[in-house]
Design an enzyme around this catalytic site. Structure first.
Site, PDB file in Angstrom:
ATOM      1  N   LYS A 101     113.678 -25.205  49.446  1.00 33.53           N
ATOM      2  CA  LYS A 101     113.029 -24.226  50.599  1.00 33.53           C
ATOM      3  C   LYS A 101     114.956 -23.939  51.904  1.00 33.53           C
ATOM      4  CE  LYS A 101     110.119 -27.349  53.048  1.00 33.53           C
ATOM      5  NZ  LYS A 101     110.819 -28.629  51.708  1.00 33.53           N
TER       6      LYS A 101
ATOM      7  N   ARG B 282     104.454 -28.548  59.607  1.00 32.63           N
ATOM      8  CA  ARG B 282     104.097 -29.658  58.315  1.00 32.63           C
ATOM      9  C   ARG B 282     103.269 -30.213  58.671  1.00 32.63           C
ATOM     10  NH1 ARG B 282     110.538 -30.401  57.023  1.00 32.63           N
ATOM     11  NH2 ARG B 282     109.447 -32.627  55.215  1.00 32.63           N
TER      12      ARG B 282
ATOM     13  N   ARG C 276     120.822 -34.728  44.271  1.00 31.96           N
ATOM     14  CA  ARG C 276     121.441 -33.669  45.526  1.00 31.96           C
ATOM     15  C   ARG C 276     122.094 -34.064  45.963  1.00 31.96           C
ATOM     16  NH1 ARG C 276     117.410 -30.909  49.395  1.00 31.96           N
ATOM     17  NH2 ARG C 276     116.696 -32.681  50.134  1.00 31.96           N
TER      18      ARG C 276
ATOM     19  N   ARG D  24     122.088 -38.007  50.919  1.00 38.27           N
ATOM     20  CA  ARG D  24     120.858 -37.776  52.034  1.00 38.27           C
ATOM     21  C   ARG D  24     120.423 -39.248  52.015  1.00 38.27           C
ATOM     22  NH1 ARG D  24     117.331 -32.730  53.571  1.00 38.27           N
ATOM     23  NH2 ARG D  24     116.079 -34.320  53.714  1.00 38.27           N
TER      24      ARG D  24
ATOM     25  N   ARG E 134     107.901 -39.120  51.493  1.00 41.31           N
ATOM     26  CA  ARG E 134     108.168 -37.893  51.590  1.00 41.31           C
ATOM     27  C   ARG E 134     107.045 -36.600  51.245  1.00 41.31           C
ATOM     28  NH1 ARG E 134     114.580 -36.443  50.242  1.00 41.31           N
ATOM     29  NH2 ARG E 134     113.837 -34.355  51.199  1.00 41.31           N
TER      30      ARG E 134
HETATM   31  P1  ADP Z   1     112.306 -31.937  53.099  1.00 39.28           P
HETATM   32  O1  ADP Z   1     112.147 -31.126  53.367  1.00 39.28           O
HETATM   33  O2  ADP Z   1     113.521 -32.017  51.951  1.00 39.28           O
HETATM   34  O3  ADP Z   1     111.812 -33.006  53.720  1.00 39.28           O
HETATM   35  P2  ADP Z   1     114.087 -31.431  55.607  1.00 39.28           P
HETATM   36  O4  ADP Z   1     115.054 -31.469  55.769  1.00 39.28           O
HETATM   37  O5  ADP Z   1     112.985 -30.344  56.472  1.00 39.28           O
HETATM   38  O6  ADP Z   1     114.009 -32.067  54.422  1.00 39.28           O
HETATM   39  O7  ADP Z   1     113.501 -32.681  56.534  1.00 39.28           O
HETATM   40  C1  ADP Z   1     113.699 -34.029  56.416  1.00 39.28           C
HETATM   41  C2  ADP Z   1     112.774 -34.773  57.187  1.00 39.28           C
HETATM   42  O8  ADP Z   1     112.943 -34.802  58.791  1.00 39.28           O
HETATM   43  C3  ADP Z   1     110.922 -35.084  57.622  1.00 39.28           C
HETATM   44  O9  ADP Z   1     110.756 -36.229  56.050  1.00 39.28           O
HETATM   45  C4  ADP Z   1     111.053 -35.484  58.599  1.00 39.28           C
HETATM   46  O10 ADP Z   1     111.467 -36.692  59.019  1.00 39.28           O
HETATM   47  C5  ADP Z   1     111.931 -34.794  59.237  1.00 39.28           C
HETATM   48  N1  ADP Z   1     110.919 -33.725  59.821  1.00 39.28           N
HETATM   49  C6  ADP Z   1     111.579 -32.135  59.448  1.00 39.28           C
HETATM   50  N2  ADP Z   1     110.750 -31.213  59.898  1.00 39.28           N
HETATM   51  C7  ADP Z   1     109.846 -31.749  60.356  1.00 39.28           C
HETATM   52  C8  ADP Z   1     108.618 -30.732  61.083  1.00 39.28           C
HETATM   53  N3  ADP Z   1     108.049 -30.101  60.865  1.00 39.28           N
HETATM   54  N4  ADP Z   1     107.713 -32.243  62.025  1.00 39.28           N
HETATM   55  C9  ADP Z   1     107.990 -33.947  62.083  1.00 39.28           C
HETATM   56  N5  ADP Z   1     108.953 -33.997  60.811  1.00 39.28           N
HETATM   57  C10 ADP Z   1     109.898 -32.950  60.443  1.00 39.28           C
END
Ligand code: ADP
Length: 235
Positions: free
Chosen positions: A14, A89, A127, A160, A171
């Site tokens: 994404k 999400r 990554r 990360r 996750r």
């Molecule tokens: P990825 O999609 O690879 O897991 P992101 O950078 O989008 O990575 O998200 C990293 C973390 O940030 C998630 O595991 C969660 O803890 C938090 N997070 C991000 N977006 C949301 C969301 N929309 N709702 C709740 N938690 C979120």
């Protein structure tokens, strides 16, 4: 104005696609993950409360991200459209977003990046990211020219904390139980959806494919298309 929702499991690409699609969709890349990491770096209240959840691969409460997104969408650079990455999400987030978009006159469309799970674990554990410009590298398929150093600004690349295998599994499990069911919600809500193979081609080819699908379907009119020429993530 189009609001493109990039949807897919962690590691489905994404973030990479959002950066590439900026050349085809007018409007900013809004990543709730990046926003939360900025708060963690700043050490403010939201950052302090979010840090443990991010490190363990759990979602933060809906109200926190809903508020972040609502404020962000109200900013002037979103007027011509936006690319949402990692939001919504959960069902609650999706409902809040649909309501917000409808009130502000945005037309949502979902781009679902599909990648198989074992590939995702391999991708995420290899990554690396530039802490300065955000460019993503893959040790296997897209390594930096000098190991450990960003091609663009010479900063030392970082892994990360949530890209460790045990956290990756957590996750993915959050995605499976809370996020994946949104596909059904979007379908019932009549939101246009594009199912994309997120692993079959180079990121640039995938984004060109997405871009032409969005244009052909009328989701993104020519007037919305950004004037910038296509470019690779690293340029
Ligand atoms: P990825 O999609 O690879 O897991 P992101 O950078 O989008 O990575 O998200 C990293 C973390 O940030 C998630 O595991 C969660 O803890 C938090 N997070 C991000 N977006 C949301 C969301 N929309 N709702 C709740 N938690 C979120």
């Amino acid at each position: 104005m189009p609001a493109i929702i990039l949807f897919g499991s962690p590691g489905s690409g994404k973030g990479t696609q959002a950066k590439l699609l900026k050349h085809c969709i007018n409007g900013p890349h809004i990543s709730t993950g990046d926003m939360l990491r900025t708060h963690i770096e700043a050490g403010d209240d939201l950052g302090k409360h979010s840090e443990r959840l991010l490190k363990s691969g759990k979602l933060v409460p809906d109200e926190w991200v809903n508020e972040l997104v609502e404020k962000r969408i109200a900013e002037p650079d979103c007027r011509s459209g936006m690319i949402l990455d990692g939001y919504p999400r959960t069902l609650n987030q999706a409902r809040v977003l649909m309501d917000l978009l409808a009130r502000s006159g945005f037309r949502p469309a979902v781009v679902h990046l599909m990648v198989d799970y074992e590939k995702i674990v391999a991708r995420l554990s290899g990554r690396r990211q530039c802490p300065v410009c955000g460019t993503l590298y893959s040790l296997k398929t897209h390594p930096p020219k000098v190991p450990g150093i960003c091609d663009l600004d010479g900063a030392s690349l970082v892994t990360r904390e949530d890209d460790r295998e045990s956290v990756i599994r957590q996750r993915l499990s959050e995605y499976e139980s809370l996020t994946r069911p949104l596909l059904d919600y979007f379908q019932k809500a009549g939101v246009p959806m594009f199912e994309i193979n997120g692993a079959g081609a180079a990121p640039e080819e995938i984004s060109e494919h997405v871009c032409s699908l969005l244009e052909a379907s009328g989701v993104m009119t020519i007037a919305n298309a950004a004037a910038n020429p296509p470019a690779s993530v690293t340029k």
